[in-house]
Write a protein that holds these residues in place. Structure first.
Motif, PDB file in Angstrom:
ATOM      1  N   ILE A 194       0.819  -1.212   0.000  1.00 50.89           N
ATOM      2  CA  ILE A 194       0.000   0.000   0.000  1.00 50.89           C
ATOM      3  C   ILE A 194       0.853   1.262   0.000  1.00 50.89           C
ATOM      4  N   ARG A 195       1.824   1.346   0.903  1.00 47.21           N
ATOM      5  CA  ARG A 195       2.617   2.567   1.012  1.00 47.21           C
ATOM      6  C   ARG A 195       3.425   2.837  -0.250  1.00 47.21           C
ATOM      7  N   THR A 196       3.971   1.773  -0.849  1.00 48.48           N
ATOM      8  CA  THR A 196       4.762   1.954  -2.067  1.00 48.48           C
ATOM      9  C   THR A 196       3.907   2.511  -3.189  1.00 48.48           C
ATOM     10  N   TYR A 197       2.724   1.933  -3.378  1.00 43.56           N
ATOM     11  CA  TYR A 197       1.832   2.402  -4.438  1.00 43.56           C
ATOM     12  C   TYR A 197       1.353   3.827  -4.151  1.00 43.56           C
ATOM     13  N   MET A 198       1.074   4.101  -2.893  1.00 44.06           N
ATOM     14  CA  MET A 198       0.667   5.462  -2.532  1.00 44.06           C
ATOM     15  C   MET A 198       1.745   6.468  -2.887  1.00 44.06           C
ATOM     16  N   LEU A 199       2.973   6.171  -2.505  1.00 47.46           N
ATOM     17  CA  LEU A 199       4.071   7.103  -2.732  1.00 47.46           C
ATOM     18  C   LEU A 199       4.366   7.280  -4.217  1.00 47.46           C
ATOM     19  N   VAL A 200       4.300   6.179  -4.969  1.00 50.67           N
ATOM     20  CA  VAL A 200       4.559   6.268  -6.411  1.00 50.67           C
ATOM     21  C   VAL A 200       3.499   7.126  -7.089  1.00 50.67           C
ATOM     22  N   CYS A 201       2.232   6.858  -6.806  1.00 54.45           N
ATOM     23  CA  CYS A 201       1.142   7.608  -7.419  1.00 54.45           C
ATOM     24  C   CYS A 201       1.164   9.067  -6.972  1.00 54.45           C
ATOM     25  N   LEU A 202       1.411   9.283  -5.686  1.00 57.48           N
ATOM     26  CA  LEU A 202       1.454  10.642  -5.145  1.00 57.48           C
ATOM     27  C   LEU A 202       2.621  11.431  -5.741  1.00 57.48           C
ATOM     28  N   GLY A 203       3.776  10.787  -5.819  1.00 56.87           N
ATOM     29  CA  GLY A 203       4.942  11.461  -6.392  1.00 56.87           C
ATOM     30  C   GLY A 203       4.753  11.799  -7.857  1.00 56.87           C
ATOM     31  N   ALA A 204       4.131  10.894  -8.605  1.00 55.36           N
ATOM     32  CA  ALA A 204       3.892  11.158 -10.028  1.00 55.36           C
ATOM     33  C   ALA A 204       2.918  12.323 -10.204  1.00 55.36           C
ATOM     34  N   ALA A 205       1.864  12.345  -9.387  1.00 55.26           N
ATOM     35  CA  ALA A 205       0.895  13.442  -9.458  1.00 55.26           C
ATOM     36  C   ALA A 205       1.560  14.772  -9.096  1.00 55.26           C
ATOM     37  N   LEU A 206       2.383  14.744  -8.056  1.00 52.60           N
ATOM     38  CA  LEU A 206       3.083  15.960  -7.630  1.00 52.60           C
ATOM     39  C   LEU A 206       4.021  16.464  -8.720  1.00 52.60           C
ATOM     40  N   THR A 207       4.709  15.526  -9.387  1.00 50.16           N
ATOM     41  CA  THR A 207       5.629  15.914 -10.457  1.00 50.16           C
ATOM     42  C   THR A 207       4.891  16.572 -11.611  1.00 50.16           C
ATOM     43  N   MET A 208       3.746  16.010 -11.974  1.00 50.37           N
ATOM     44  CA  MET A 208       2.968  16.585 -13.069  1.00 50.37           C
ATOM     45  C   MET A 208       2.450  17.970 -12.708  1.00 50.37           C
ATOM     46  N   MET A 209       1.985  18.119 -11.483  1.00 51.25           N
ATOM     47  CA  MET A 209       1.498  19.437 -11.054  1.00 51.25           C
ATOM     48  C   MET A 209       2.629  20.452 -11.004  1.00 51.25           C
ATOM     49  N   LEU A 210       3.822  19.991 -10.638  1.00 58.13           N
ATOM     50  CA  LEU A 210       4.981  20.881 -10.627  1.00 58.13           C
ATOM     51  C   LEU A 210       5.264  21.393 -12.033  1.00 58.13           C
ATOM     52  N   GLY A 211       5.145  20.515 -13.029  1.00 60.32           N
ATOM     53  CA  GLY A 211       5.343  20.944 -14.415  1.00 60.32           C
ATOM     54  C   GLY A 211       4.304  21.965 -14.836  1.00 60.32           C
ATOM     55  N   GLN A 212       3.046  21.736 -14.433  1.00 58.90           N
ATOM     56  CA  GLN A 212       2.001  22.705 -14.746  1.00 58.90           C
ATOM     57  C   GLN A 212       2.254  24.050 -14.060  1.00 58.90           C
ATOM     58  N   TYR A 213       2.680  23.981 -12.812  1.00 55.30           N
ATOM     59  CA  TYR A 213       2.949  25.213 -12.049  1.00 55.30           C
ATOM     60  C   TYR A 213       4.081  26.013 -12.685  1.00 55.30           C
ATOM     61  N   GLN A 214       5.142  25.312 -13.079  1.00 50.19           N
ATOM     62  CA  GLN A 214       6.269  25.992 -13.702  1.00 50.19           C
ATOM     63  C   GLN A 214       5.856  26.652 -15.012  1.00 50.19           C
ATOM     64  N   ALA A 215       5.050  25.933 -15.802  1.00 52.26           N
ATOM     65  CA  ALA A 215       4.600  26.493 -17.077  1.00 52.26           C
ATOM     66  C   ALA A 215       3.746  27.733 -16.850  1.00 52.26           C
ATOM     67  N   GLN A 216       2.879  27.685 -15.851  1.00 47.63           N
ATOM     68  CA  GLN A 216       2.020  28.829 -15.554  1.00 47.63           C
ATOM     69  C   GLN A 216       2.837  30.017 -15.066  1.00 47.63           C
ATOM     70  N   MET A 217       3.818  29.750 -14.205  1.00 47.33           N
ATOM     71  CA  MET A 217       4.631  30.835 -13.661  1.00 47.33           C
ATOM     72  C   MET A 217       5.523  31.461 -14.736  1.00 47.33           C
ATOM     73  N   LEU A 218       6.016  30.638 -15.663  1.00 49.57           N
ATOM     74  CA  LEU A 218       6.865  31.171 -16.724  1.00 49.57           C
ATOM     75  C   LEU A 218       6.089  32.080 -17.670  1.00 49.57           C
ATOM     76  N   LEU A 219       4.792  31.833 -17.756  1.00 44.97           N
ATOM     77  CA  LEU A 219       3.954  32.662 -18.632  1.00 44.97           C
ATOM     78  C   LEU A 219       3.376  33.883 -17.913  1.00 44.97           C
ATOM     79  N   THR A 220       3.508  33.912 -16.580  1.00 42.68           N
ATOM     80  CA  THR A 220       2.920  35.019 -15.808  1.00 42.68           C
ATOM     81  C   THR A 220       3.981  35.713 -14.967  1.00 42.68           C
TER      82      THR A 220
END
Length: 239
Positions: free
Chosen positions: A43-69
Motif C-alpha cells: 500500500i505505502r509503495t503504491y501510494m508514494l509512487v502515485c502521489l509522487g507522479a501526481a506531484l511531479t505533473m502538477m509541478l510541471g504545470q505550475y512551472q509552465a504557468q509561472m513562466l507565462l505570468t
C-alpha cells in the motif's frame, strides 16, 4: 470532457488538494492486492509512487504557468514544456520496478506484475496531476480489475493449459532418464530440459526444470501424481 470538473483542472489550491488526496487513495487501493499476496510493493509503495507522479505533473504545470505570468520578465526566453518532468517519471519508475523482479532458484520469474502495477500507478498519478479525471477513474477501474479479477481468470486458463513447466528435485543425475520416461509414459511431449547438478556441500539436490506439452486427455494432476510416486523424487512443483 465533463464541464463541472473544469474548475479543478488548473493549479488552484482546491485542485491541488483534490489531486493529491485522489492519488493517495487510488494508489493505496491498487496496493491492497499486492500486500494481500505479500508482494514486495504494498500500500505505502503504491501510494508514494502515485502521489509522487501526481506531484511531479502538477509541478510541471505550475512551472509552465509561472513562466507565462510571474516569471515572464525574468525568463522570457524559456519555452515551458510541462511534459518533461512527467516523461522522466515514466522512465525513472523502471528502476523501482526492476527491484521487485526476481528469478528464483527454480528459474521462476516473480515480481513482473508488481513492477507493471507500479508503472501503471505512476502513469495514473501523472493523469491525476494533469487533472484528467475522466481518464483517471476509467484507468483505476481497469487496473483494479487486472489486479483483483483477472488473476482468477488467469488461474483457470493455466489449470487447463497444455503447455506447462515443472520443477523437480531428485536423488542423483542417474534418475533423469527415469523421470523423463515417466513423463513420456503419460503421453506428453518434452520441449526442453534444464538440469542443475546441485551443490552437495550445501545439501542441495540435483534438480531440473522441464518444459512440456500435455495431451488433451491428460491433466496436470495426473502428471504430478505420477512424478510424486517416484522414490527418487524429493520435490515436484508446477511453475
Amino acid at each position: 470532457m465533463l464541464a463541472f470538473l473544469d474548475p479543478y483542472r488548473g493549479v488552484s489550491f482546491i485542485a491541488v488538494v483534490i489531486r493529491l488526496i485522489l492519488a493517495l487513495l487510488l494508489g493505496g487501493l491498487l496496493g491492497l492486492e499486492r500486500i494481500r499476496k505479500r508482494r514486495p510493493a504494498g500500500i505505502r509503495t503504491y501510494m508514494l509512487v502515485c502521489l509522487g507522479a501526481a506531484l511531479t505533473m502538477m509541478l510541471g504545470q505550475y512551472q509552465a504557468q509561472m513562466l507565462l505570468t510571474d516569471w515572464s520578465n525574468v525568463s522570457s526566453s524559456i519555452t515551458p514544456d510541462i511534459s518533461r518532468l512527467s516523461a522522466q517519471v515514466i522512465n525513472g519508475i523502471g528502476f523501482l520496478g526492476a527491484g521487485t523482479v526476481l528469478v528464483t532458484g527454480k528459474q521462476e520469474v516473480k515480481g513482473l506484475t508488481t513492477a507493471a502495477g507500479l508503472w501503471a500507478s505512476a502513469c495514473m498519478g501523472i493523469a491525476i496531476g494533469a487533472g484528467f479525471y475522466e481518464c483517471v477513474l476509467l484507468a483505476f477501474v481497469l487496473i483494479f480489475l487486472c489486479s483483483r479479477v483477472f488473476p482468477y481468470i488467469e488461474s483457470a486458463i493455466v489449470e487447463n493449459a497444455r503447455n506447462i513447466n515443472i520443477y523437480v528435485e531428485f536423488d542423483s543425475l542417474d534418475n533423469v532418464s527415469q523421470i523423463l520416461s515417466c513423463i513420456k509414459s503419460i503421453d506428453t511431449h518434452i520441449y526442453e530440459v534444464e538440469i542443475d547438478r546441485g551443490r552437495q556441500e550445501q545439501y542441495i539436490h540435483p534438480n531440473a526444470t522441464i518444459a512440456l506439452r500435455l495431451s488433451k486427455r491428460k491433466t496436470h494432476a495426473k502428471l504430478m501424481l505420477a512424478l510424486s510416486e517416484l522414490e527418487c523424487i524429493h520435490a515436484v512443483e508446477e511453475i
